[in-house]
Write a protein that holds these residues in place. Sequence first.
Motif, PDB file in Angstrom:
ATOM      1  N   LEU A   1       6.807  -4.421  -8.074  1.00  0.00           N
ATOM      2  CA  LEU A   1       7.770  -5.487  -7.782  1.00  0.00           C
ATOM      3  C   LEU A   1       9.150  -4.868  -7.666  1.00  0.00           C
ATOM      4  CD1 LEU A   1       6.686  -8.029 -10.561  1.00  0.00           C
ATOM      5  CD2 LEU A   1       6.037  -8.106  -8.141  1.00  0.00           C
ATOM      6  N   ASP A   2      10.071  -5.566  -7.048  1.00  0.00           N
ATOM      7  CA  ASP A   2      11.471  -5.142  -7.110  1.00  0.00           C
ATOM      8  C   ASP A   2      11.931  -5.292  -8.560  1.00  0.00           C
ATOM      9  OD1 ASP A   2      11.561  -4.713  -4.366  1.00  0.00           O
ATOM     10  OD2 ASP A   2      12.479  -6.662  -3.940  1.00  0.00           O
ATOM     11  N   ILE A   3      12.673  -4.314  -9.056  1.00  0.00           N
ATOM     12  CA  ILE A   3      13.170  -4.332 -10.423  1.00  0.00           C
ATOM     13  C   ILE A   3      14.687  -4.305 -10.374  1.00  0.00           C
ATOM     14  CG2 ILE A   3      13.189  -3.117 -12.636  1.00  0.00           C
ATOM     15  CD1 ILE A   3      10.442  -1.955 -11.858  1.00  0.00           C
ATOM     16  N   LYS A   4      15.320  -5.237 -11.096  1.00  0.00           N
ATOM     17  CA  LYS A   4      16.777  -5.315 -11.112  1.00  0.00           C
ATOM     18  C   LYS A   4      17.350  -4.380 -12.171  1.00  0.00           C
ATOM     19  CE  LYS A   4      16.913 -10.074  -9.541  1.00  0.00           C
ATOM     20  NZ  LYS A   4      17.202 -11.444  -9.881  1.00  0.00           N
ATOM     21  N   SER A   5      18.553  -3.894 -11.932  1.00  0.00           N
ATOM     22  CA  SER A   5      19.259  -3.069 -12.902  1.00  0.00           C
ATOM     23  C   SER A   5      19.310  -3.796 -14.247  1.00  0.00           C
ATOM     24  CB  SER A   5      20.679  -2.787 -12.400  1.00  0.00           C
ATOM     25  OG  SER A   5      21.362  -1.975 -13.306  1.00  0.00           O
ATOM     26  N   GLY A   6      18.957  -3.103 -15.317  1.00  0.00           N
ATOM     27  CA  GLY A   6      18.940  -3.685 -16.655  1.00  0.00           C
ATOM     28  C   GLY A   6      17.600  -4.253 -17.076  1.00  0.00           C
ATOM     29  N   GLU A   7      16.683  -4.430 -16.133  1.00  0.00           N
ATOM     30  CA  GLU A   7      15.368  -4.996 -16.423  1.00  0.00           C
ATOM     31  C   GLU A   7      14.460  -3.930 -17.028  1.00  0.00           C
ATOM     32  OE1 GLU A   7      11.805  -7.211 -13.881  1.00  0.00           O
ATOM     33  OE2 GLU A   7      13.765  -6.918 -12.965  1.00  0.00           O
ATOM     34  N   GLU A   8      13.604  -4.343 -17.987  1.00  0.00           N
ATOM     35  CA  GLU A   8      12.658  -3.391 -18.576  1.00  0.00           C
ATOM     36  C   GLU A   8      11.524  -3.105 -17.611  1.00  0.00           C
ATOM     37  OE1 GLU A   8      10.373  -2.244 -22.701  1.00  0.00           O
ATOM     38  OE2 GLU A   8      11.338  -4.206 -22.570  1.00  0.00           O
ATOM     39  N   ILE A   9      11.112  -1.856 -17.583  1.00  0.00           N
ATOM     40  CA  ILE A   9      10.000  -1.402 -16.755  1.00  0.00           C
ATOM     41  C   ILE A   9       8.741  -1.512 -17.596  1.00  0.00           C
ATOM     42  CG2 ILE A   9       9.039   0.602 -15.581  1.00  0.00           C
ATOM     43  CD1 ILE A   9      12.021   1.383 -15.017  1.00  0.00           C
ATOM     44  N   LEU A  10       7.755  -2.264 -17.115  1.00  0.00           N
ATOM     45  CA  LEU A  10       6.573  -2.604 -17.906  1.00  0.00           C
ATOM     46  C   LEU A  10       5.285  -2.289 -17.159  1.00  0.00           C
ATOM     47  CD1 LEU A  10       7.968  -6.024 -19.095  1.00  0.00           C
ATOM     48  CD2 LEU A  10       7.717  -3.970 -20.509  1.00  0.00           C
ATOM     49  N   LEU A  11       4.255  -2.024 -17.943  1.00  0.00           N
ATOM     50  CA  LEU A  11       2.967  -1.574 -17.420  1.00  0.00           C
ATOM     51  C   LEU A  11       1.860  -2.248 -18.208  1.00  0.00           C
ATOM     52  CD1 LEU A  11       1.588   0.738 -15.678  1.00  0.00           C
ATOM     53  CD2 LEU A  11       1.776   2.124 -17.726  1.00  0.00           C
ATOM     54  N   THR A  12       0.746  -2.574 -17.582  1.00  0.00           N
ATOM     55  CA  THR A  12      -0.426  -3.036 -18.325  1.00  0.00           C
ATOM     56  C   THR A  12      -1.235  -1.817 -18.726  1.00  0.00           C
ATOM     57  OG1 THR A  12      -0.516  -5.141 -17.163  1.00  0.00           O
ATOM     58  CG2 THR A  12      -2.544  -4.407 -18.219  1.00  0.00           C
ATOM     59  N   TYR A  13      -1.384  -1.605 -20.020  1.00  0.00           N
ATOM     60  CA  TYR A  13      -2.146  -0.449 -20.509  1.00  0.00           C
ATOM     61  C   TYR A  13      -3.626  -0.666 -20.265  1.00  0.00           C
ATOM     62  CZ  TYR A  13       1.907   0.840 -23.442  1.00  0.00           C
ATOM     63  OH  TYR A  13       3.127   1.195 -23.914  1.00  0.00           O
TER      64      TYR A  13
ATOM     65  N   PHE B   1      14.196   1.217 -19.047  1.00  0.00           N
ATOM     66  CA  PHE B   1      14.982   0.196 -18.353  1.00  0.00           C
ATOM     67  C   PHE B   1      15.579   0.766 -17.077  1.00  0.00           C
ATOM     68  CE2 PHE B   1      14.644  -1.319 -22.592  1.00  0.00           C
ATOM     69  CZ  PHE B   1      14.662  -2.699 -22.495  1.00  0.00           C
ATOM     70  N   ALA B   2      15.656  -0.074 -16.062  1.00  0.00           N
ATOM     71  CA  ALA B   2      16.250   0.328 -14.788  1.00  0.00           C
ATOM     72  C   ALA B   2      17.766   0.443 -14.947  1.00  0.00           C
ATOM     73  CB  ALA B   2      15.911  -0.686 -13.705  1.00  0.00           C
ATOM     74  N   THR B   3      18.344   1.532 -14.437  1.00  0.00           N
ATOM     75  CA  THR B   3      19.796   1.715 -14.442  1.00  0.00           C
ATOM     76  C   THR B   3      20.408   1.282 -13.117  1.00  0.00           C
ATOM     77  OG1 THR B   3      19.564   3.998 -13.685  1.00  0.00           O
ATOM     78  CG2 THR B   3      19.700   3.642 -16.075  1.00  0.00           C
ATOM     79  N   GLN B   4      19.548   0.944 -12.163  1.00  0.00           N
ATOM     80  CA  GLN B   4      19.972   0.454 -10.850  1.00  0.00           C
ATOM     81  C   GLN B   4      18.820  -0.356 -10.284  1.00  0.00           C
ATOM     82  OE1 GLN B   4      20.498   4.511  -9.403  1.00  0.00           O
ATOM     83  NE2 GLN B   4      18.909   4.188  -7.885  1.00  0.00           N
ATOM     84  N   ASN B   5      19.055  -1.101  -9.237  1.00  0.00           N
ATOM     85  CA  ASN B   5      17.972  -1.834  -8.593  1.00  0.00           C
ATOM     86  C   ASN B   5      16.968  -0.844  -8.018  1.00  0.00           C
ATOM     87  OD1 ASN B   5      19.305  -4.222  -9.186  1.00  0.00           O
ATOM     88  ND2 ASN B   5      20.185  -4.432  -7.151  1.00  0.00           N
TER      89      ASN B   5
ATOM     90  N   TYR C   1      17.112  20.238 -14.906  1.00  0.00           N
ATOM     91  CA  TYR C   1      15.973  19.443 -15.356  1.00  0.00           C
ATOM     92  C   TYR C   1      16.432  18.091 -15.876  1.00  0.00           C
ATOM     93  CZ  TYR C   1      12.269  17.759 -18.377  1.00  0.00           C
ATOM     94  OH  TYR C   1      11.330  16.972 -18.978  1.00  0.00           O
ATOM     95  N   ARG C   2      15.747  17.034 -15.488  1.00  0.00           N
ATOM     96  CA  ARG C   2      15.983  15.686 -16.001  1.00  0.00           C
ATOM     97  C   ARG C   2      14.651  15.153 -16.511  1.00  0.00           C
ATOM     98  NH1 ARG C   2      20.377  12.593 -14.494  1.00  0.00           N
ATOM     99  NH2 ARG C   2      19.056  10.781 -14.689  1.00  0.00           N
ATOM    100  N   PRO C   3      14.561  14.804 -17.801  1.00  0.00           N
ATOM    101  CA  PRO C   3      13.291  14.295 -18.323  1.00  0.00           C
ATOM    102  C   PRO C   3      12.912  12.922 -17.767  1.00  0.00           C
ATOM    103  CG  PRO C   3      14.975  14.213 -20.006  1.00  0.00           C
ATOM    104  CD  PRO C   3      15.574  14.920 -18.824  1.00  0.00           C
ATOM    105  N   LEU C   4      13.897  12.175 -17.279  1.00  0.00           N
ATOM    106  CA  LEU C   4      13.653  10.866 -16.676  1.00  0.00           C
ATOM    107  C   LEU C   4      14.313  10.816 -15.302  1.00  0.00           C
ATOM    108  CD1 LEU C   4      14.470   8.528 -19.696  1.00  0.00           C
ATOM    109  CD2 LEU C   4      12.206   9.032 -18.793  1.00  0.00           C
ATOM    110  N   PRO C   5      13.754  10.019 -14.391  1.00  0.00           N
ATOM    111  CA  PRO C   5      14.426   9.849 -13.099  1.00  0.00           C
ATOM    112  C   PRO C   5      15.771   9.149 -13.295  1.00  0.00           C
ATOM    113  CG  PRO C   5      12.545   8.361 -13.271  1.00  0.00           C
ATOM    114  CD  PRO C   5      12.522   9.237 -14.491  1.00  0.00           C
ATOM    115  N   LYS C   6      16.689   9.351 -12.361  1.00  0.00           N
ATOM    116  CA  LYS C   6      18.043   8.799 -12.504  1.00  0.00           C
ATOM    117  C   LYS C   6      18.078   7.278 -12.530  1.00  0.00           C
ATOM    118  CE  LYS C   6      18.985   8.929  -7.590  1.00  0.00           C
ATOM    119  NZ  LYS C   6      19.807   9.434  -6.523  1.00  0.00           N
ATOM    120  N   GLN C   7      17.035   6.614 -12.040  1.00  0.00           N
ATOM    121  CA  GLN C   7      17.013   5.150 -12.004  1.00  0.00           C
ATOM    122  C   GLN C   7      16.575   4.530 -13.329  1.00  0.00           C
ATOM    123  OE1 GLN C   7      15.013   7.226 -10.120  1.00  0.00           O
ATOM    124  NE2 GLN C   7      14.379   6.201  -8.259  1.00  0.00           N
ATOM    125  N   VAL C   8      16.283   5.383 -14.352  1.00  0.00           N
ATOM    126  CA  VAL C   8      15.663   4.900 -15.585  1.00  0.00           C
ATOM    127  C   VAL C   8      16.377   5.471 -16.810  1.00  0.00           C
ATOM    128  CG1 VAL C   8      13.512   4.952 -16.925  1.00  0.00           C
ATOM    129  CG2 VAL C   8      13.412   4.706 -14.454  1.00  0.00           C
TER     130      VAL C   8
END
Length: 104
Positions: free
Chosen positions: A87-99, A23-27, A3-10
């Motif tokens: 959008l494409d998200i670069k490694s290290g970039e924060e993942i953001l959403l409009t609530y 945050f993205a751990t990879q592109n 089990y992983r609570p988050l996907p491997k990219q995050v």
Amino acid sequence: MSYRPLPKQVTIKKSLVDGLGLFATQNIQANTILGITHISNKDYENGFLRTPLGGFINHSTNPNCKLISCGDSREIECGILKLQTILDIKSGEEILLTYKMYKV
């Protein structure tokens, strides 16, 4: 399979937006579904149970992700919401959403 609570990219890190954030751990390419963020359950506040993926994402008026359900809508017609990059998200970039789910 474990089990992983988050996907491997995050991952979760300190955010400049507010507290902790995702945050993205990879592109990550646009239109990637990262996983389930909310599960419909009337016993919880606002009628949703948030997963770890849904619990740490921060708000932005310039999001790089959106919430979708079964038919690419924000309505929970199948009982879940998923996080999809817009959008494409670069490694290290924060993942953001409009609530838009919760009443302020």
